[in-house]
Design a protein around this motif. Structure first.
Motif, PDB file in Angstrom:
ATOM      1  N   ASP A 279     -17.864  14.298 -17.936  1.00 25.23           N
ATOM      2  CA  ASP A 279     -16.788  14.919 -18.854  1.00 25.23           C
ATOM      3  C   ASP A 279     -15.637  14.800 -18.242  1.00 25.23           C
ATOM      4  OD1 ASP A 279     -15.176  15.801 -20.792  1.00 25.23           O
ATOM      5  OD2 ASP A 279     -16.379  17.329 -21.322  1.00 25.23           O
ATOM      6  N   LEU A 280     -14.944  13.323 -18.591  1.00 18.65           N
ATOM      7  CA  LEU A 280     -13.553  13.024 -17.954  1.00 18.65           C
ATOM      8  C   LEU A 280     -12.441  14.035 -18.568  1.00 18.65           C
ATOM      9  CD1 LEU A 280     -14.035   9.345 -17.501  1.00 18.65           C
ATOM     10  CD2 LEU A 280     -14.460  11.052 -15.911  1.00 18.65           C
ATOM     11  N   ARG A 281     -12.637  14.361 -19.757  1.00 24.02           N
ATOM     12  CA  ARG A 281     -11.414  15.090 -20.193  1.00 24.02           C
ATOM     13  C   ARG A 281     -11.359  16.386 -19.682  1.00 24.02           C
ATOM     14  NH1 ARG A 281     -13.459  14.506 -26.407  1.00 24.02           N
ATOM     15  NH2 ARG A 281     -13.563  12.021 -26.403  1.00 24.02           N
ATOM     16  N   HIS A 282     -12.581  17.161 -19.400  1.00 25.31           N
ATOM     17  CA  HIS A 282     -12.433  18.304 -18.414  1.00 25.31           C
ATOM     18  C   HIS A 282     -12.687  18.520 -17.171  1.00 25.31           C
ATOM     19  CE1 HIS A 282     -13.251  19.325 -23.082  1.00 25.31           C
ATOM     20  NE2 HIS A 282     -12.158  20.304 -22.583  1.00 25.31           N
ATOM     21  N   GLY A 283     -12.907  17.214 -16.631  1.00 25.07           N
ATOM     22  CA  GLY A 283     -13.306  16.915 -14.930  1.00 25.07           C
ATOM     23  C   GLY A 283     -14.579  17.744 -14.654  1.00 25.07           C
ATOM     24  N   ARG A 284     -15.636  17.508 -15.346  1.00 18.39           N
ATOM     25  CA  ARG A 284     -16.747  18.297 -14.796  1.00 18.39           C
ATOM     26  C   ARG A 284     -18.257  17.387 -15.199  1.00 18.39           C
ATOM     27  NH1 ARG A 284     -16.000  22.563 -19.544  1.00 18.39           N
ATOM     28  NH2 ARG A 284     -16.678  21.178 -21.164  1.00 18.39           N
ATOM     29  N   ILE A 285     -19.265  17.860 -14.245  1.00 15.50           N
ATOM     30  CA  ILE A 285     -20.503  17.034 -14.565  1.00 15.50           C
ATOM     31  C   ILE A 285     -21.048  17.726 -15.723  1.00 15.50           C
ATOM     32  CG2 ILE A 285     -22.734  16.747 -13.518  1.00 15.50           C
ATOM     33  CD1 ILE A 285     -21.360  16.864 -10.944  1.00 15.50           C
TER      34      ILE A 285
END
Length: 99
Positions: A29-35
């Motif tokens: 999830d690039l918006r939230h910077g997480r896997i």
């Protein structure tokens, strides 16, 4: 931890003790910077050539422990986690990093 290190670990379901395979991909999830999830190909696939659409998409919340050699996950029903396409807001690392 490098993504390549992560992909060499076996994924084990703690519910039944079965080996699901090795991680082939990650959904980010690039918006939230997480896997968001890890992707494990179906064990019946032969070098990724056959059995398309049978990947097991394991949400990050189902990961119990990441060890030196294994990733322990908790899946009551593996069939419920079989999907083909990631969600629109998820970045599929391996599909976009090649080429």
């Amino acid at each position: 931890m490098k993504i390549s290190d992560f992909q060499t670990k076996d994924v084990i379901n703690i519910v039944d003790g079965k080996k699901l395979g090795q991680i082939s991909d990650l959904e980010l999830d690039l918006r939230h910077g997480r896997i968001e999830a890890i992707v494990v190909p179906n064990s019946s696939r032969f070098f990724g050539l056959f059995g398309g659409g049978t990947d097991v998409i394991i949400p990050w919340s189902n990961i119990v422990k990441i060890g030196m050699d294994v990733v322990l996950v908790k899946l009551e029903d593996v069939r419920a986690f079989r999907q083909q396409e990631p969600a629109d807001n998820v970045y599929d690392y391996n599909r976009h990093s090649r080429g």
